[in-house]
Design an enzyme around this catalytic site. Structure first.
Site, PDB file in Angstrom:
ATOM      1  N   HIS A 119      41.792 -27.258 127.488  1.00 52.98           N
ATOM      2  CA  HIS A 119      41.972 -26.060 127.425  1.00 52.98           C
ATOM      3  C   HIS A 119      43.492 -26.019 126.780  1.00 52.98           C
ATOM      4  O   HIS A 119      44.384 -26.805 127.129  1.00 52.98           O
ATOM      5  CB  HIS A 119      42.472 -25.354 128.903  1.00 52.98           C
ATOM      6  CG  HIS A 119      41.155 -25.296 129.745  1.00 52.98           C
ATOM      7  ND1 HIS A 119      40.635 -24.390 130.414  1.00 52.98           N
ATOM      8  CD2 HIS A 119      40.664 -26.733 130.366  1.00 52.98           C
ATOM      9  CE1 HIS A 119      39.614 -24.634 131.002  1.00 52.98           C
ATOM     10  NE2 HIS A 119      39.441 -26.132 131.120  1.00 52.98           N
TER      11      HIS A 119
ATOM     12  N   LYS B  60      48.084 -30.496 133.381  1.00 49.81           N
ATOM     13  CA  LYS B  60      48.224 -29.746 131.996  1.00 49.81           C
ATOM     14  C   LYS B  60      49.777 -29.915 131.549  1.00 49.81           C
ATOM     15  O   LYS B  60      50.465 -30.518 132.408  1.00 49.81           O
ATOM     16  CB  LYS B  60      48.220 -27.922 132.387  1.00 49.81           C
ATOM     17  CG  LYS B  60      49.287 -27.557 133.476  1.00 49.81           C
ATOM     18  CD  LYS B  60      49.196 -26.114 133.732  1.00 49.81           C
ATOM     19  CE  LYS B  60      50.103 -25.410 134.579  1.00 49.81           C
ATOM     20  NZ  LYS B  60      50.156 -23.906 134.587  1.00 49.81           N
TER      21      LYS B  60
ATOM     22  N   ASP C  33      43.804 -18.567 123.060  1.00 46.32           N
ATOM     23  CA  ASP C  33      43.213 -19.402 123.642  1.00 46.32           C
ATOM     24  C   ASP C  33      42.095 -20.285 122.790  1.00 46.32           C
ATOM     25  O   ASP C  33      41.671 -19.775 121.912  1.00 46.32           O
ATOM     26  CB  ASP C  33      42.350 -18.817 124.924  1.00 46.32           C
ATOM     27  CG  ASP C  33      42.016 -19.528 125.919  1.00 46.32           C
ATOM     28  OD1 ASP C  33      42.704 -20.848 126.228  1.00 46.32           O
ATOM     29  OD2 ASP C  33      41.573 -19.275 127.025  1.00 46.32           O
TER      30      ASP C  33
ATOM     31  N   CYS D 218      37.872 -19.872 129.693  1.00 44.21           N
ATOM     32  CA  CYS D 218      37.019 -21.090 129.495  1.00 44.21           C
ATOM     33  C   CYS D 218      35.525 -20.785 130.048  1.00 44.21           C
ATOM     34  O   CYS D 218      34.768 -21.540 129.207  1.00 44.21           O
ATOM     35  CB  CYS D 218      37.705 -22.103 130.449  1.00 44.21           C
ATOM     36  SG  CYS D 218      38.886 -21.371 131.710  1.00 44.21           S
TER      37      CYS D 218
ATOM     38  N   HIS E 188      39.326 -23.918 123.471  1.00 38.47           N
ATOM     39  CA  HIS E 188      38.744 -25.027 124.217  1.00 38.47           C
ATOM     40  C   HIS E 188      38.176 -26.020 123.355  1.00 38.47           C
ATOM     41  O   HIS E 188      37.435 -25.622 122.366  1.00 38.47           O
ATOM     42  CB  HIS E 188      37.624 -24.541 125.323  1.00 38.47           C
ATOM     43  CG  HIS E 188      38.316 -23.667 126.343  1.00 38.47           C
ATOM     44  ND1 HIS E 188      38.349 -22.465 126.196  1.00 38.47           N
ATOM     45  CD2 HIS E 188      39.111 -23.924 127.483  1.00 38.47           C
ATOM     46  CE1 HIS E 188      39.053 -21.668 127.099  1.00 38.47           C
ATOM     47  NE2 HIS E 188      39.577 -22.618 128.075  1.00 38.47           N
TER      48      HIS E 188
ATOM     49  N   ARG F 255      44.622 -10.415 135.137  1.00 38.53           N
ATOM     50  CA  ARG F 255      44.775 -11.194 136.555  1.00 38.53           C
ATOM     51  C   ARG F 255      45.563 -10.060 137.415  1.00 38.53           C
ATOM     52  O   ARG F 255      46.428  -9.688 137.043  1.00 38.53           O
ATOM     53  CB  ARG F 255      45.463 -12.056 136.089  1.00 38.53           C
ATOM     54  CG  ARG F 255      44.719 -13.401 135.155  1.00 38.53           C
ATOM     55  CD  ARG F 255      45.743 -14.715 134.944  1.00 38.53           C
ATOM     56  NE  ARG F 255      44.683 -15.518 134.212  1.00 38.53           N
ATOM     57  CZ  ARG F 255      45.474 -16.559 133.408  1.00 38.53           C
ATOM     58  NH1 ARG F 255      46.563 -16.998 133.967  1.00 38.53           N
ATOM     59  NH2 ARG F 255      44.620 -17.226 132.678  1.00 38.53           N
TER      60      ARG F 255
ATOM     61  N   GLN G  95      45.285 -13.963 125.279  1.00 35.88           N
ATOM     62  CA  GLN G  95      45.603 -15.316 125.060  1.00 35.88           C
ATOM     63  C   GLN G  95      45.175 -15.871 123.440  1.00 35.88           C
ATOM     64  O   GLN G  95      44.244 -15.495 123.184  1.00 35.88           O
ATOM     65  CB  GLN G  95      45.086 -16.234 126.062  1.00 35.88           C
ATOM     66  CG  GLN G  95      45.465 -15.968 127.326  1.00 35.88           C
ATOM     67  CD  GLN G  95      44.632 -16.866 128.646  1.00 35.88           C
ATOM     68  OE1 GLN G  95      43.433 -17.324 128.541  1.00 35.88           O
ATOM     69  NE2 GLN G  95      45.526 -17.508 129.100  1.00 35.88           N
TER      70      GLN G  95
END
Length: 644
Positions: A516, A470, A388, A339, A390, A368, A386
Site C-alpha cells: 500500500h 509501514k 493511493d 485497498c 497498491h 473515516r 488519497q
RNA sequence: GCCGGCUUAGCUCAGCGGUAGAGCAACUGAUUCGUAAUCAGUAGGCCCGGGGUUCGAUUCCCCGAGCCGGCACCA
C-alpha cells in the site's frame, strides 16, 4: 588523584576528589561564573558532582546547545514549585523539557486556566530571584516512597514503584521544595533567568493512557535571554499568518461548515490548485508505470468482514443502510480505504506472474469517522482523497519496488517544494490481523528494502497498520506540527483474506504481496501543508491565479481585455482588474491575494502594445511586448515534470 | 472521545442585565489617477442553537453544536 582532561587537551590534576565547581574555579573566575553543568566522560551531570577518578570534562555554559534543555528542565521545576506554593493540594507528576520549552502535568480538581498564568509567573520570578541551589540527594527506594507518600504525592509514588531496581533514585531540592528527578540541573533556580513564558494549558492523560485520570498540563517556553524569547514569540506570530485555514479563507481556496464537519468545500481557486496537483501526480504515476482505476464508495458489509476492516476498523467507518433490502444485505459502509476494492479488481480474471508488479493507482475518495477532537482544518478530515496505489508483487520484488517508490516520492516532494522529510518505521500494533510469522516476514522485508533503498528511518514501535508494517513520510506544518503524508506498507494479510492469487512461473498458484503506498497521503492534508509551506505564495505553475491584468485608466480597458484573452488562450490562468481604483490600490489588493504576477496597463502600453510586468510582492517592473510577456509567462508556468 | 477556551456584520474585533458598535469588505455616487490603501454616502445583525433565572438575557446558569489549543486516536 584525578587527572582531568579538558576539551583543549590540557590535563589538570587534583589532590583528591573534586567537584566541577572547584575545577571551574581553578581555571578562572570567568568560567566559574559561566559554568552551569558539565559533561563528564560524555555524560551531562551537575556541576556539584564529585570527580574521584580520571575523566574527560567539558563545561556547559549558557552558550552551549545543552543549556537550553537545562534551562527548560529547571524552569519546569520552578513552575512546579510555584504552582504548589500558590495552589496547595495540587499533586505533581512529570515535567520534561520539550522542543522550544517544557511542560509540567499537575493533578488538581480544578484545572488551571490561562487566567492563572500571571500569578504563577510572578511566583516563578520570585523563586528564581531566591536563587535556591539545586541539591541532589540519592535515597533508598523505601525512603523515597515514604517521603512522597507522606506528602500525598501518589503519582510520584507510582513512578518510584515502577522504576527498575537498578535505577538510582535521586531527589532534587530547591529551597524547601523537593522533586523526584533524574537530573541533571544547573546550580540554582537563578540560572533559569527570566526569559520564559507560560503558553497554554491542556488536559493530558496520566502516562498517556486514555483510561487514566486527566491531568492539567501547563506548557511554557524558556530561552537563554529575552532576545531569544522575543524571536521565538515573533516566529509564532509569523507562523500563525501562514495557517492554511486563514490563507484558505483569504485566498478563497475553500471553506468548511457545520453541516459537513470534517469535510472541505473547495472553491474555484482552491479546486484549481487541487487539480493542478492532481494532474501533475497523474502524469508522474503514468511515467512510473502505474495504471489508474476508480472503485465504488459504498460497499456491502460482507466485503468489510472479509477484509478484516469490520473487526479492526469499524469504529472509524461510516455506515449506510437501505430499507428495502433483506437483513443480510441492508448494511453497507462508505469505504475508509481503497485497498479491498483494488484486490477485487486484481481478482478479476486470472493473473500471471508476468503481470507483476502490477501498480494499481486510484485517486480514491475515502470517509473515516475520525474522533471529533482530531479534526484540524483540512489536515485531518473525515472525507478525503488519497493518491493511493497498491502494488501487487512477488515477495522478491518488494525491495526493488521500495527503491522505486522512494525515488518517486522524493522527486514529487522536491517538485512541490519539500527538500526534506522525516521517515518513520512503524511495526506491528497490538490490534492486528495475521499471525506473528507473517508479521516477521513483512517487517523483515520492509527493513531489508529500506537498507537497499538507503532510507534512514526512526523507529515508531507499535504504530503499524492492522494488516502490516509501514513507513511514514512526515512533513512539518508552519507551526511545527508533524503530519504523515506519504506511506509505504507491506501487506501479506489482505491478499490472503480476499483470496488474491496469480499463476507463478512454475504453474502453481501463489499469493501476491501487496504494497500500500501514497505519496501525498491525502490531497486535503497535503494541500494544507503546501499552503503553509508557501504561505499562499505559490510558484507560478501552482498558483490558482497566475496573472492579474490591471488597468491604470479606463482608456486601457479594451487593450487589457485583449491582453487577458491572449494569455488565457496561451493557457495562463489570468484575471482582469478593471475596477475604478488607483493602481496603488490594485497593487496592494493583489499582493494580499498573493497573485504572483501583476500586468499593469495604462495608455502608454495600450498605444505601444506593451505590458509592464511586476512580480509580486516585489517592486521591480519589466516592460515587454505582449507577445514576449505571453511567451515568457507560459514558459515559466510549465510544471516541473514537463520542463525541457 | 477527554480537559480547557472561544462563538457578536462577509472578515478582524469592541461591548454589556435595559434588546448592538468600530475598522476593513459590500453597495451607490464622485473621481480616471503610472505601481504598497481616493473621497463621500448607503445598507448590513434569530449577538451559534435549545432550555432556565429575571420585570427584562447578546450579557448570568444548564444542556447541545461547531471551532481553537493540547491529550488520546490516526489505515
Amino acid at each position: 588523584m584525578p587527572a582531568i582532561t579538558l576539551p583543549d587537551g590540557s590535563v589538570r590534576s587534583f589532590e583528591g576528589a573534586v567537584t566541577g565547581t572547584m575545577v571551574a574555579a581553578s581555571i578562572g573566575p570567568g568560567l566559574a561564573k559561566a559554568a552551569l553543568a558539565m559533561e563528564l566522560d560524555g555524560k551531562l551531570v551537575d556541576l556539584a558532582t564529585e570527580i574521584r577518578a580520571d575523566a574527560r570534562l567539558r563545561f556547559v555554559t549558557r552558550k552551549d546547545a545543552e543549556a537550553l534543555e537545562l534551562i527548560r528542565h529547571d524552569c519546569a521545576h520552578v513552575l512546579a514549585e510555584a504552582v504548589q506554593e500558590l495552589f496547595p493540594g495540587t499533586q505533581v507528576t512529570i515535567g520534561p523539557p520539550i522542543e522550544n520549552g517544557f511542560y509540567y502535568d499537575f493533578s488538581r480538581n480544578e484545572p488551571f486556566t490561562p487566567d492563572d498564568f500571571a500569578a504563577i509567573e510572578a511566583k516563578m520570578r520570585e523563586i528564581i530571584a531566591r536563587n535556591a541551589p539545586f541539591v541532589r540527594t540519592e535515597v533508598a527506594r523505601e525512603d523515597a516512597i515514604k517521603l512522597f507518600t507522606d506528602k500525598g504525592e501518589r503519582f510520584k509514588v507510582e513512578l518510584i514503584r515502577d522504576l527498575p531496581a537498578s535505577e538510582t533514585i535521586s531527589l532534587y531540592g530547591q529551597g524547601d521544595w523537593v522533586d523526584l528527578c533524574r537530573g541533571p540541573h544547573m546550580r540554582g533556580t537563578g540560572d533559569v533567568g527570566t526569559a520564559f513564558k507560560l503558553m497554554k494549558v491542556a488536559g493530558a492523560y496520566w502516562r498517556g493512557k486514555s483510561d487514566n485520570p486527566v491531568l492539567s498540563r501547563i506548557y511554557g517556553t524558556a530561552w537563554r535571554d529575552q532576545k531569544e524569547l522575543d524571536a521565538y514569540l515573533h516566529m509564532l506570530e509569523e507562523a500563525e499568518k501562514r495557517d492554511h485555514r486563514r490563507i484558505g479563507r483569504e485566498m478563497h481556496l475553500f471553506h468548511q461548515q457545520e453541516e459537513a464537519t470534517g469535510s472541505v468545500f473547495w472553491h474555484p481557486k482552491g479546486w484549481k490548485l487541487y487539480r493542478t496537483v492532481e494532474d501533475y501526480m497523474r502524469r508522474r504515476l503514468d511515467d512510473a508505470g502505474y495504471v489508474e482505476v476508480k472503485t465504488p464508495q459504498v460497499l456491502d458489509r460482507k466485503l468489510w468482514e472479509a477484509s478484516g476492516h469490520w473487526e479492526n476498523y469499524r469504529k472509524n467507518m461510516f455506515m449506510a443502510t437501505v430499507e428495502d433490502r433483506d437483513e443480510a444485505h441492508k448494511l453497507l459502509a462508505l469505504k475508509p480505504m481503497n485497498c479491498p476494492c483494488h484486490v477485487l479488481v486484481f481478482n478479476q480474471g486470472i493473473r500471471s506472474y508476468r503481470e507483476l508488479p502490477l501498480r494499481m493507482a486510484e485517486f480514491g475518495a475515502c470517509h473515516r469517522y475520525e474522533p471529533s477532537g482530531a479534526l484540524h482544518g483540512i489536515m485531518r478530515v473525515r472525507a478525503f482523497t488519497q493518491d493511493d496505489a497498491h502494488i501487487f508483487c512477488e515477495e522478491s520484488q518488494i525491495a526493488d519496488e521500495t527503491v522505486r517508490f522512494v525515488a518517486l516520492l522524493s522527486r514529487v516532494y522536491r517538485d512541490l517544494g519539500f527538500d526534506s522529510f522525516q521517515v518513520k518505521f512503524s511495526d506491528r500494533p497490538e490490534q492486528r490481523a495475521g499471525d506473528d510469522g507473517i508479521w516477521d516476514r513483512a517487517e523483515g522485508a520492509l527493513q531489508e528494502a529500506c537498507r537497499i533503498a538507503g532510507v534512514a528511518y526512526e523507529l515508531n514501535p507499535g504504530e503499524g497498520a492492522f494488516y502490516g508494517p509501514k513507513l511514514e513520510f512526515v512533513l512539518r506544518d508552519a507551526i511545527g506540527r508533524d503530519w504523515q503524508c506519504g506511506t509505504l506498507q507491506v501487506d501479506f494479510v489482505l491478499p490472503e483474506r480476499l483470496g488474491a492469487e496469480y499463476v507463478a512461473e512454475d504453474g502453481t498458484r501463489k499469493r501476491p504481496v501487496m504494497l500500500h503506498r501514497a505519496i501525498l497521503g491525502s490531497f486535503e492534508r497535503f494541500l494544507g501543508i503546501l499552503i503553509e509551506q508557501y504561505a499562499g505564495r505559490f510558484p507560478l505553475w501552482l498558483a490558482p491565479v497566475q496573472v492579474v491584468v490591471a488597468t491604470i485608466v479606463d482608456d486601457a480597458a479594451d487593450y487589457a481585455r485583449q491582453v487577458a484573452a491572449q494569455m488565457q488562450a496561451a493557457g495562463i490562468r489570468v484575471e482582469l482588474d478593471l475596477r475604478n481604483e488607483k493602481i496603488n490600490r490594485k497593487v496592494v489588493d493583489h499582493i494580499e491575494q498573493r497573485v504572483p504576477v501583476l500586468a499593469v496597463l495604462g495608455r502608454r502600453e495600450a498605444e505601444d502594445g506593451k505590458v509592464v510586468l511586476r512580480r509580486l510582492p516585489g517592486r521591480e517592473q519589466e516592460n515587454v511586448s505582449l507577445a514576449e510577456a505571453v511567451a515568457m509567462l507560459k514558459r515559466e508556468a510549465v510544471a516541473p515534470d514537463l520542463r525541457p
